[in-house]
Write a protein that holds these residues in place. Structure first.
Motif, PDB file in Angstrom:
ATOM      1  N   ALA A   1      -6.819   4.797  -5.854  1.00  0.00           N
ATOM      2  CA  ALA A   1      -5.876   3.908  -6.524  1.00  0.00           C
ATOM      3  C   ALA A   1      -6.073   3.937  -8.038  1.00  0.00           C
ATOM      4  CB  ALA A   1      -6.016   2.476  -6.001  1.00  0.00           C
ATOM      5  N   LEU A   2      -7.286   4.323  -8.473  1.00  0.00           N
ATOM      6  CA  LEU A   2      -7.551   4.412  -9.916  1.00  0.00           C
ATOM      7  C   LEU A   2      -7.166   5.780 -10.480  1.00  0.00           C
ATOM      8  CD1 LEU A   2     -10.971   2.570 -10.015  1.00  0.00           C
ATOM      9  CD2 LEU A   2      -8.956   1.917 -11.323  1.00  0.00           C
TER      10      LEU A   2
ATOM     11  N   MET B   1      -7.015   1.298 -16.885  1.00  0.00           N
ATOM     12  CA  MET B   1      -6.166   2.491 -16.839  1.00  0.00           C
ATOM     13  C   MET B   1      -4.840   2.249 -17.574  1.00  0.00           C
ATOM     14  SD  MET B   1      -7.918   4.742 -15.282  1.00  0.00           S
ATOM     15  CE  MET B   1      -6.787   6.021 -14.735  1.00  0.00           C
TER      16      MET B   1
ATOM     17  N   ARG C   1      -0.384   6.925  -9.814  1.00  0.00           N
ATOM     18  CA  ARG C   1      -1.427   5.922  -9.581  1.00  0.00           C
ATOM     19  C   ARG C   1      -2.086   5.469 -10.881  1.00  0.00           C
ATOM     20  NH1 ARG C   1      -3.919   9.031  -4.409  1.00  0.00           N
ATOM     21  NH2 ARG C   1      -2.679   8.026  -2.771  1.00  0.00           N
ATOM     22  N   GLU C   2      -2.062   6.344 -11.895  1.00  0.00           N
ATOM     23  CA  GLU C   2      -2.611   5.917 -13.186  1.00  0.00           C
ATOM     24  C   GLU C   2      -1.808   4.744 -13.742  1.00  0.00           C
ATOM     25  OE1 GLU C   2      -2.781   9.222 -15.908  1.00  0.00           O
ATOM     26  OE2 GLU C   2      -3.904  10.439 -14.460  1.00  0.00           O
TER      27      GLU C   2
ATOM     28  N   SER D   1     -13.060   5.445 -14.376  1.00  0.00           N
ATOM     29  CA  SER D   1     -11.780   6.144 -14.260  1.00  0.00           C
ATOM     30  C   SER D   1     -11.167   6.528 -15.616  1.00  0.00           C
ATOM     31  CB  SER D   1     -10.797   5.328 -13.421  1.00  0.00           C
ATOM     32  OG  SER D   1     -10.085   6.195 -12.588  1.00  0.00           O
TER      33      SER D   1
ATOM     34  N   VAL E   1     -10.699  10.377 -15.483  1.00  0.00           N
ATOM     35  CA  VAL E   1      -9.302  10.675 -15.162  1.00  0.00           C
ATOM     36  C   VAL E   1      -8.470  10.814 -16.443  1.00  0.00           C
ATOM     37  CG1 VAL E   1      -7.216   9.875 -14.003  1.00  0.00           C
ATOM     38  CG2 VAL E   1      -9.440   9.551 -12.913  1.00  0.00           C
TER      39      VAL E   1
ATOM     40  N   LEU F   1      -1.153   4.684  -0.655  1.00  0.00           N
ATOM     41  CA  LEU F   1      -2.364   4.637   0.168  1.00  0.00           C
ATOM     42  C   LEU F   1      -1.942   4.763   1.626  1.00  0.00           C
ATOM     43  CD1 LEU F   1      -4.656   1.942  -1.499  1.00  0.00           C
ATOM     44  CD2 LEU F   1      -4.822   4.426  -1.608  1.00  0.00           C
TER      45      LEU F   1
ATOM     46  N   ASN G   1       1.686   2.701  -3.906  1.00  0.00           N
ATOM     47  CA  ASN G   1       0.855   3.734  -4.549  1.00  0.00           C
ATOM     48  C   ASN G   1       0.369   4.764  -3.521  1.00  0.00           C
ATOM     49  OD1 ASN G   1      -1.059   2.251  -3.222  1.00  0.00           O
ATOM     50  ND2 ASN G   1      -2.444   2.043  -4.962  1.00  0.00           N
TER      51      ASN G   1
ATOM     52  N   ARG H   1     -11.125  -3.504 -14.070  1.00  0.00           N
ATOM     53  CA  ARG H   1     -11.220  -2.078 -13.775  1.00  0.00           C
ATOM     54  C   ARG H   1      -9.829  -1.459 -13.634  1.00  0.00           C
ATOM     55  NH1 ARG H   1     -14.050  -0.135  -8.222  1.00  0.00           N
ATOM     56  NH2 ARG H   1     -12.237  -1.215  -7.364  1.00  0.00           N
ATOM     57  N   ALA H   2      -8.927  -2.193 -12.949  1.00  0.00           N
ATOM     58  CA  ALA H   2      -7.562  -1.679 -12.782  1.00  0.00           C
ATOM     59  C   ALA H   2      -6.842  -1.652 -14.130  1.00  0.00           C
ATOM     60  CB  ALA H   2      -6.800  -2.528 -11.773  1.00  0.00           C
TER      61      ALA H   2
ATOM     62  N   ARG I   1      -1.219  11.332  -8.399  1.00  0.00           N
ATOM     63  CA  ARG I   1      -2.313  10.848  -9.257  1.00  0.00           C
ATOM     64  C   ARG I   1      -1.773  10.287 -10.565  1.00  0.00           C
ATOM     65  NH1 ARG I   1      -6.680  15.192 -10.086  1.00  0.00           N
ATOM     66  NH2 ARG I   1      -7.535  13.493 -11.314  1.00  0.00           N
TER      67      ARG I   1
ATOM     68  N   MET J   1      -4.345  -1.398  -8.798  1.00  0.00           N
ATOM     69  CA  MET J   1      -4.384  -2.129  -7.531  1.00  0.00           C
ATOM     70  C   MET J   1      -5.662  -2.955  -7.423  1.00  0.00           C
ATOM     71  SD  MET J   1      -3.582  -0.758  -3.748  1.00  0.00           S
ATOM     72  CE  MET J   1      -3.173  -1.896  -2.452  1.00  0.00           C
TER      73      MET J   1
ATOM     74  N   MET K   1      -8.155   8.788  -9.336  1.00  0.00           N
ATOM     75  CA  MET K   1      -9.104   9.888  -9.150  1.00  0.00           C
ATOM     76  C   MET K   1      -8.591  10.847  -8.080  1.00  0.00           C
ATOM     77  SD  MET K   1     -12.859   8.156  -9.131  1.00  0.00           S
ATOM     78  CE  MET K   1     -13.013   6.551  -9.890  1.00  0.00           C
TER      79      MET K   1
ATOM     80  N   ARG L   1       0.814  -1.218   0.000  1.00  0.00           N
ATOM     81  CA  ARG L   1       0.000   0.000   0.000  1.00  0.00           C
ATOM     82  C   ARG L   1       0.849   1.271   0.000  1.00  0.00           C
ATOM     83  NH1 ARG L   1      -5.211  -0.258   1.877  1.00  0.00           N
ATOM     84  NH2 ARG L   1      -4.875   1.390   3.376  1.00  0.00           N
TER      85      ARG L   1
ATOM     86  N   GLN M   1     -13.134  14.077  -7.180  1.00  0.00           N
ATOM     87  CA  GLN M   1     -13.785  13.155  -8.117  1.00  0.00           C
ATOM     88  C   GLN M   1     -14.341  11.946  -7.384  1.00  0.00           C
ATOM     89  OE1 GLN M   1     -10.466  12.535 -10.797  1.00  0.00           O
ATOM     90  NE2 GLN M   1     -11.477  13.666 -12.450  1.00  0.00           N
TER      91      GLN M   1
END
Lengths: 244, 284
Positions: free
Chosen positions: B186-187, A157, A80-81, A105, A109, A54, A52, A153-154, A77, A85, B189, A49, B193
Motif C-alpha cells: 500500500a506504500l 508518501m 499506490r504512491e 517508503s 520508493v 489489495l 488500491n 507513514r501513509a 505502484r 492507506m 513498494m 481495499r 522491496q
C-alpha cells in the motif's frame, strides 16, 4: 468539488461463493470526506481495499484520477504512491523505529534525499503529536500512538487520497479521540478521504457524505445530518437504530 | 506460529514437521536436537545435559590420564580431522542457507512454474537419504562433473540441507502476518522491496533457532563424508584404528568429541531461543 478523484463503476467481487460486492457505483470528489458504514460482511472494507487493488475486482472498473486501477496495464505502484492507506491493525513494521517506519517508503520508493526525508519525518511526527517518539519501536507505543505513526507513514508518501479501514476499531476507547483528532485535521486541510468506520461523531464533524452499505450494495448515500435524521430506506433506519 | 518452526528432524517426506499437537493444542512432540537442553525450571546439577556434557568432558580428560598409551595418542592424532569436519560443515551451511532462501521463496512464489520447481526440489531431496546423495554425486556424477572429494561432499550436503532450510524459510516467511506485506504494498513498494526490507528482516528472528538445529544436524551428518576420502574427525579415528587395531578406544574418543560439540552447540541454540522468546515477550 465537482471533479471526481475516485470513480467506481459496477464493482463486483466474489470470495468463493459469497458475493462481497454486487455492483457498486460511487464517485468521490476531490477533497471530499466519505464515511462508509454498514453491518459486518456488507462489503465496505472490500470496497476500500479494491481502490488500491489489495483485492482485485471480478468485474467493473475503478478509476483514480486518470488511471484505471482495475486495468491489467495499470501502473499500480504509481497509483499506490498517491493513495495512502491506514489499517485496523496498524501494521507498523515492528523491526523499525517510528521514524524509520515513516522514512522507509519515501527513501526506497520515491528515492527522496536523506535530509529531506528526515525533515519530513520530523514534521509529520510533530503533526501527529509524537515528536518525542522518533526512536520508539512499535511495541513500545500504545495502540493510539501506533495508529498515529501509521497515519504519518501513509502521509509521508504525499498521497492525494487517504483510505482508512476501521482505523479506531482495534483501539481502547480512551485512545480513539487522539486518532480521530489527527483525521479531523487532515479532513480540514482538504485531503480526500474514504473512511470505513462507525464513528458517528467523526461523521458529523468531518464527513461530507455517509454511504450506507448492506449485502454488497450501496443502499443510500447522503450528508451525515440528513442520513442520520431522515434515512430514506428501511434497512438504513434499522442499522442506525442498532448503532446510535 | 513459531511452534511450526520447531522442526522435527527430517526423515519426514511430507511437508508437515514432526511436531504433533493434540486437538487442544497442549501436547507437543518435539524431536529436535535440543531435547537435552534443560527447561528454565530445571536447574539441577543432575540434569540430563549436565550429566552428558560434563560426563563426556571428564572421560576425554580421565581416559588419557588413566591409560595414556592408546588414548593420549588418539587425542593427538584425531584433532586434525576437526578442521575438516568444521570446514565442510560451515561451507555447506552457508551454501545451504543460500539454496534454502531460494527454495523457500520459490515455495511461496505466485508463479506456478517457479513454485513447482522449488517444491519438486524439496520433495525429491528430502526423499533420498543423504548417504545415497553423497554416493550419487561423488561416484556417479563426480567423474562427469570432475568433482574432487571435498567439492562433492560440500555440494551434496548443501543441496540436501538446502531443501530442509527451504522449508524453514517458507514457514518463517509465512509466519509473518499478511498485514505486513499489505502495508508495504500500500506504500508503493514492489513485492521484492517488501520482501527484503519488511518481511525477511522479521523472518530472521523466527528462523534462527531452527537454523541452529540444522547446523547441529549438519555437523553430525558431516561424518558421512568420511567415505569420500576426506580426513574428517571420523576418518582420522578410523585411520588410527586400522593401523593400531585399537578400535574401541579410537571410536570412543571420536564419539565423545562429537557428543561434546553437539551438546555445546545445542545449549547455545537453546540459550538463543530463550533470549529471542524473552525479547518478544518483553515487548508484547
Amino acid at each position: 468539488m465537482n471533479e471526481s478523484i475516485i470513480r467506481i463503476k459496477g464493482a463486483k467481487k466474489n470470495f468463493g461463493t459469497t458475493q462481497a460486492l454486487k455492483g457498486v457505483d460511487l464517485e468521490i470528489a476531490k477533497g471530499e470526506v466519505i464515511l462508509v458504514i454498514g453491518p459486518s460482511g456488507s462489503g465496505k472494507s472490500t470496497l476500500l481495499r479494491c481502490v488500491n487493488r489489495l483485492e482485485h475486482l471480478d468485474s467493473g472498473e475503478i478509476w483514480v484520477e486518470d488511471d484505471c486501477v482495475t486495468s491489467q496495464h495499470a501502473n499500480i505502484r504509481k497509483i499506490r504512491e498517491e493513495v495512502g492507506m491506514v489499517f485496523q491493525s496498524f501494521n507498523l513494521f515492528p523491526h523499525l523505529t517510528a521514524a524509520e517506519n515513516i522514512a522507509l517508503s519515501p527513501t526506497i520508493v520515491l528515492k527522496d534525499g536523506k535530509a529531506e526525508v528526515k525533515e519530513r519525518v520530523r514534521s509529520l511526527l510533530a503533526r501527529v503529536g509524537l515528536s518525542d517518539k522518533e526512536y520508539a519501536y512499535p511495541e513500545q507505543l500504545s495502540g493510539g500512538q501506533q495508529q498515529r505513526v501509521a497515519i504519518a507513514r501513509a502521509l509521508a508518501m504525499k498521497p492525494k487520497i487517504m483510505l482508512f479501514d476501521e482505523p479506531t476499531s482495534a483501539l481502547d476507547p480512551e485512545m480513539i479521540k487522539e486518532v480521530l483528532d489527527v483525521m479531523l485535521d487532515l479532513a480540514k486541510e482538504g485531503m480526500t478521504m474514504m473512511v470505513v468506520s462507525h464513528e458517528m461523531g467523526f461523521a458529523r464533524a468531518a464527513a461530507d457524505r455517509v454511504v450506507f452499505m448492506d449485502e454488497g450494495l450501496i443502499i443510500e448515500a447522503a450528508p451525515p445530518d440528513e442520513l442520520f435524521a431522515h434515512p430514506k430506506e428501511e434497512r438504513t433506519l434499522r442499522f442506525l437504530n442498532h448503532i446510535l | 506460529m513459531s511452534d511450526f518452526l520447531k522442526f522435527g528432524r527430517r526423515k519426514t517426506p511430507s511437508p508437515s514437521p514432526a511436531t504433533a499437537s493434540s486437538s487442544s493444542g497442549n501436547t507437543t512432540i518435539n524431536v529436535t536436537d535440543g531435547t537435552l537442553i534443560p527447561g528454565t525450571g530445571e536447574r539441577s546439577i543432575l540434569s540430563a545435559w549436565n550429566i552428558s556434557f560434563f560426563g563426556a568432558m571428564a572421560l576425554i580428560v580421565i581416559l588419557p590420564l588413566v591409560s595414556p598409551k592408546p588414548y593420549l595418542d588418539i587425542l593427538a592424532f584425531v584433532p586434525d580431522g576437526l578442521a575438516a569436519t568444521f570446514g565442510v560443515t560451515i561451507v555447506s551451511i552457508v551454501f545451504a542457507l543460500c539454496l534454502g532462501l531460494l527454495a523457500g521463496l520459490g515455495r511461496i512464489a505466485k508463479t506456478k512454474s517457479v513454485n513447482l520447481i522449488a517444491t519438486v526440489y524439496v520433495e525429491v531431496i528430502r526423499g533420498i537419504p543423504l548417504l545415497v546423495q553423497l554416493f550419487y554425486i561423488y561416484y556417479a556424477l563426480g567423474p562427469i562433473l570432475h568433482l574432487k572429494g571435498p567439492a562433492s561432499a560440500i555440494l551434496a550436503m548443501s543441496v540436501c540441507y538446502g531443501a530442509y532450510m527451504g522449508e524453514i524459510f517458507r514457514a518463517g516467511i509465512q509466519s509473518i502476518s499478511k498485514g505486513q506485506m499489505e502495508a508495504a504494498l500500500a506504500l508503493g513498494m514492489s513485492r521484492t522491496q517488501a520482501l527484503w526490507r519488511v518481511i525477511l528482516p522479521q523472518t530472521v528472528k523466527v528462523i534462527l533457532p531452527p537454523i541452529g538445529n540444522e547446523f547441529i544436524a549438519l555437523l553430525k551428518d558431516s561424518s558421512l563424508v568420511s567415505i569420500l576420502a576426506i580426513s574428517d574427525l571420523l576418518r582420522r579415528g578410523r585411520e588410527y584404528a586400522s593401523t593400531t587395531f585399537n578400535y574401541l578406544p579410537a571410536y570412543t574418543i571420536v564419539a565423545l568429541i562429537y557428543l561434546v560439540m553437539t551438546l555445546f552447540f545445542s545449549r547455545l541454540v537453546g540459550i538463543m531461543e530463550v533470549r529471542l522468546r524473552n525479547h518478544e515477550r518483553k515487548h508484547n
